[in-house]
Design a protein around this motif. Structure first.
Motif, short mmCIF file in Angstrom:
data_model
loop_
_atom_site.label_atom_id
_atom_site.label_comp_id
_atom_site.label_asym_id
_atom_site.label_seq_id
_atom_site.Cartn_x
_atom_site.Cartn_y
_atom_site.Cartn_z
N VAL A 21 0.86 -1.18 0.00
CA VAL A 21 0.00 0.00 0.00
C VAL A 21 0.90 1.23 0.00
N VAL A 22 0.74 2.09 -1.00
CA VAL A 22 1.56 3.30 -1.07
C VAL A 22 0.79 4.54 -0.63
N GLU A 23 -0.54 4.42 -0.58
CA GLU A 23 -1.33 5.57 -0.16
C GLU A 23 -2.71 5.11 0.30
N GLN A 24 -3.20 5.72 1.37
CA GLN A 24 -4.57 5.47 1.82
C GLN A 24 -5.22 6.82 2.07
N THR A 25 -6.34 7.05 1.41
CA THR A 25 -7.04 8.32 1.54
C THR A 25 -8.49 8.06 1.92
N GLY A 26 -9.21 9.15 2.23
CA GLY A 26 -10.62 9.04 2.56
C GLY A 26 -10.84 8.73 4.03
N PRO A 27 -12.08 8.88 4.47
CA PRO A 27 -12.41 8.60 5.87
C PRO A 27 -12.35 7.11 6.18
N ASP A 28 -12.35 6.77 7.46
CA ASP A 28 -12.24 5.37 7.87
C ASP A 28 -13.38 4.52 7.34
N HIS A 29 -14.57 5.12 7.23
CA HIS A 29 -15.72 4.33 6.77
C HIS A 29 -15.77 4.19 5.25
N ALA A 30 -14.94 4.96 4.54
CA ALA A 30 -14.91 4.86 3.07
C ALA A 30 -13.50 5.11 2.56
N PRO A 31 -12.58 4.22 2.90
CA PRO A 31 -11.18 4.45 2.50
C PRO A 31 -10.96 4.13 1.03
N LYS A 32 -9.86 4.67 0.52
CA LYS A 32 -9.41 4.34 -0.83
C LYS A 32 -7.92 4.02 -0.75
N PHE A 33 -7.57 2.87 -1.32
CA PHE A 33 -6.20 2.40 -1.25
C PHE A 33 -5.54 2.48 -2.62
N ARG A 34 -4.27 2.87 -2.60
CA ARG A 34 -3.44 2.82 -3.81
C ARG A 34 -2.32 1.83 -3.54
N VAL A 35 -2.22 0.81 -4.40
CA VAL A 35 -1.30 -0.30 -4.18
C VAL A 35 -0.33 -0.39 -5.35
N VAL A 36 0.91 -0.75 -5.05
CA VAL A 36 1.89 -1.00 -6.09
C VAL A 36 2.18 -2.49 -6.12
N VAL A 37 2.29 -3.04 -7.33
CA VAL A 37 2.70 -4.44 -7.49
C VAL A 37 4.07 -4.44 -8.18
N LYS A 38 4.95 -5.29 -7.65
CA LYS A 38 6.31 -5.37 -8.19
C LYS A 38 6.59 -6.79 -8.65
N VAL A 39 7.08 -6.91 -9.87
CA VAL A 39 7.52 -8.19 -10.41
C VAL A 39 8.93 -7.98 -10.94
N GLN A 40 9.83 -8.82 -10.51
CA GLN A 40 11.24 -8.69 -10.89
C GLN A 40 11.39 -8.61 -12.42
N VAL A 58 -5.96 1.08 -7.78
CA VAL A 58 -6.73 1.80 -6.76
C VAL A 58 -8.02 1.06 -6.49
N GLY A 59 -8.44 1.01 -5.23
CA GLY A 59 -9.69 0.34 -4.89
C GLY A 59 -10.17 0.71 -3.51
N THR A 60 -11.39 0.32 -3.20
CA THR A 60 -11.98 0.62 -1.89
C THR A 60 -11.55 -0.37 -0.82
N SER A 61 -10.75 -1.36 -1.19
CA SER A 61 -10.13 -2.27 -0.22
C SER A 61 -8.75 -2.63 -0.76
N LYS A 62 -7.90 -3.15 0.12
CA LYS A 62 -6.57 -3.56 -0.33
C LYS A 62 -6.68 -4.63 -1.40
#
Length: 236
Positions: free
Chosen positions: A179-198, A206-210
């Motif tokens: 998870v590189v960023e989490q925004t929004g209130p606790d009841h409606a969070p938004k997550f930004r995730v990075v995926v790494k492949v060698q 981006v999504g409303t859950s991890k």
């Protein structure tokens, strides 16, 4: 009003095949409960047709998806030869009115029974194989199953699983997610995730859950690397 007797010519037209031995089609339409079965129900033809269907679908998938790995072909095969798909084909052929059933089965709605319809679909394929050989049976399967081939109703696999298989196939370590960023209130969070492949550039999702964000990131990487296509997998 008297029920119109089904015209076998209409069924033959839907199948797109003419039998040299019509008794094979008759056997394929005969349930074990029918008085006229006398040991000649569709069961043996179903056994044969099941194997012919598997080979014909495997061959069709091999030609239609030349770049697909074995795992994807196997999943597509399983989707297409499952009972529900075969029953759908039998419904498209409208075989119900032609089934020879025992009185009890006929009155209890067995002409719409998914298991019977799926069995009859395979039995008809087996009958065509015996009557006209593999090429005729394969052509029948291709005509009938082509629409299902182009648009499977169930996801073949989720993006994270597909990405892990792809990395594994290239001899790479499993993908990692952060998870590189989490925004929004606790009841409606938004997550930004990075995926790494060698060996590849990172991708983000981006999504409303991890979990949703991880799937979105995996999907973006699969599309970027041309492992998946927009046409095949649609939008996120």
């Amino acid at each position: 009003m008297a029920r119109r007797k089904p015209n076998i010519e209409e069924l033959l037209n839907r199948l797109g095949y003419r039998f040299g031995k019509p008794e094979l089609l008759d056997e394929a339409l005969t349930h074990v409960s029918a008085p006229q079965a006398a040991g000649q129900s569709y069961q043996r033809l179903e056994f044969l047709g099941d194997r012919v269907l598997g080979l014909a679908i495997a061959e069709l998938l091999f030609k239609t998806f030349p770049g697909a790995p074995e795992g994807e072909l196997s999943r597509r095969l399983a989707e297409l030869v499952r009972r529900e798909s075969c029953a759908e084909i039998a419904i498209a052929w409208d075989v119900g009115p032609y089934l020879k059933l025992g009185a009890g089965e006929a009155h209890s709605g067995e002409r719409r029974n998914q298991t019977i319809l799926a069995d009859v679909c395979e039995a008809i394929i087996g009958a065509v194989f015996l009557d006209g050989g593999y090429e005729a049976a394969s052509a029948l399967v291709e005509r009938a199953f082509q629409p299902l081939l182009a648009a499977p109703r169930r996801p073949l696999r989720d993006p994270k699983s597909a990405l892990q298989e792809w990395a594994q196939g290239r001899g790479l370590p499993p993908p990692t997610y952060s998870v590189v960023e989490q925004t929004g209130p606790d009841h409606a969070p938004k997550f930004r995730v990075v995926v790494k492949v060698q060996g590849t550039d990172n991708e983000f999702g981006v999504g409303t859950s991890k979990r949703i964000a991880e799937q979105a990131a995996a999907r973006s990487l699969l599309l970027r690397e041309a492992v998946w296509t927009e046409e095949e997998h649609g939008t996120a």
